[in-house]
Write a protein that holds these residues in place. Structure first.
Motif: not given
Lengths: 186, 190
Positions: A130, A160, A163, A146, A72, A39
């Motif tokens: 998200t 996103m 992650f 994320a 995150y 991250a």
């Protein structure tokens, strides 16, 4: 020729200045929890709560980062006392995540012999988008989430997916310089 | 008038005779396993095999009936010793169901409510080479992976509501069985 090169350099410098400052991505690992991920930004460890009809009320540990108006989160929910209901507990967490939201993606997740689910939802009231992945491992629901906030606005950013796809359950696959995640505050 | 009514009645009778005979749906229950479902036709119990990368080789209990060209199948796989791995075992089974096929729908499924709810998934896929369509529902509860599958061949009625009726009839509580439900035997596994 020299003028062209100078102009290109100046343009590149300007573009670099205008681009939002993004933090470097770092690897994190938790040997007790049995997972690792990557991250950007500064790590904050928080406690949270989770509730489901099957799971009941639970405390959670949240590893949270914010970078470039993207939040995150790695959320860990200990349901060890009900681990025999693993499939339903995971299904309930996935269901609650997308309930009353617009689902853009709902697909299989497969990492290191673990099967889970990946979902993307639009948050109500234009609060952002998200992407999340849900797993059940060692008596815990582990979810990486994320959220692109409206201030960022780039809802198609690959960050996103970067992650949620960074998770690994084999410690051997963690970054060499992965930082050990601290225990939650008491 | 009388002649017209007679002709109508005769036409109706002929049409009914030409329709495929629809067997009644019966409620079935296995109290030992803890499941009840509805299916048409004669449900027969058998033993099958399953193998997954994660699950490994497993013998299965299969309840199967065929009616109006649609195959109805309930498969039960015991993982009593690996209940905490239920999420991944269920995920693998669901993944294998749709692997290499065209997925038409893939949604949440829930049986029961409140703290006794069992979460799973319902999927509809098209078989390769136009071989038909399969509706499946998958759950993992009390250490057992339960799969319901209804297969309609390509030449069958792909719009039939019966596969959905079959999938939605599953219950994991004894109260899910209606009075007079047919008790299913549990085949012995090796």
């Amino acid at each position: 020729m020299r003028l062209t090169a100078l102009a290109i350099l100046a343009g590149a410098a300007l573009a670099a200045t205008a681009a939002p400052a993004t933090a470097a991505w770092r690897g994190y690992i938790s040997h007790p929890l049995g997972f690792a991920f990557a991250a950007p930004g500064e790590l904050k460890v928080e406690k949270g709560t989770y509730g489901g009809a099957v799971a009941g009320a639970r405390n959670t540990v949240v590893y949270r980062f914010i970078d470039d108006d993207i939040e995150y989160k790695a959320v860990v929910i200990d349901v060890g006392d009900k681990a025999n209901d693993a499939a339903t507990l995971l299904g309930e967490a996935e269901f609650l995540f997308q309930e009353n939201k617009k689902v853009l993606m709902d697909t299989f997740g497969r990492v290191d012999r673990q099967y889970g689910r990946k979902l993307t939802v639009d948050l109500p009231n234009n609060a952002g988008r998200t992407t999340a992945a849900f797993w059940f491992i060692n008596g815990r629901i582990v979810s990486l989430q994320a959220t692109v906030l409206p201030a960022n606005g780039d809802y198609d950013t690959p960050e996103m997916a970067r992650f949620v796809d960074s998770i690994t359950f084999f410690t051997v696959r963690a970054d060499d310089d992965a930082i050990e995640l601290p225990a939650p505050p008491k | 008038m009388r002649r017209w009514m007679s002709a109508t009645l005769a036409g109706t009778a002929m049409a009914m005779a030409a329709m495929p005979a629809q067997a009644a749906w019966k409620n079935y229950v296995n109290k030992e396993i803890g499941l009840a479902f509805m299916a048409p036709g004669e449900v027969k119990a058998g033993v099958g095999n399953f193998r997954g990368n994660y699950a490994g080789p497993r013998q299965t209990i299969v309840y199967r009936s065929v009616e109006d060209n649609i195959e109805y199948k309930v498969t039960v796989i015991s993982f009593i010793q690996a209940q905490a791995e239920g999420a991944t075992l269920l995920g693998e089974r669901e993944y294998m169901f749709q692997d290499g096929k065209k997925t038409l729908s893939d949604t949440f499924a829930r049986v029961g409510s409140g703290k006794d709810a069992v979460y799973g998934r319902k999927m509809v896929v098209e078989l390769p080479d136009n071989k038909g369509r399969v509706s499946g529902a998958f759950y993992f509860t009390r250490g057992r992976l339960v799969a319901l599958e209804a297969t309609v061949p390509a030449r069958g009625n792909l719009a039939s509501p019966d596969p959905g009726r079959f999938l939605d009839s599953i219950a994991f509580a004894p109260s899910g069985a209606t009075p007079g439900a047919v008790e299913l035997e549990t085949p012995k596994l090796e």
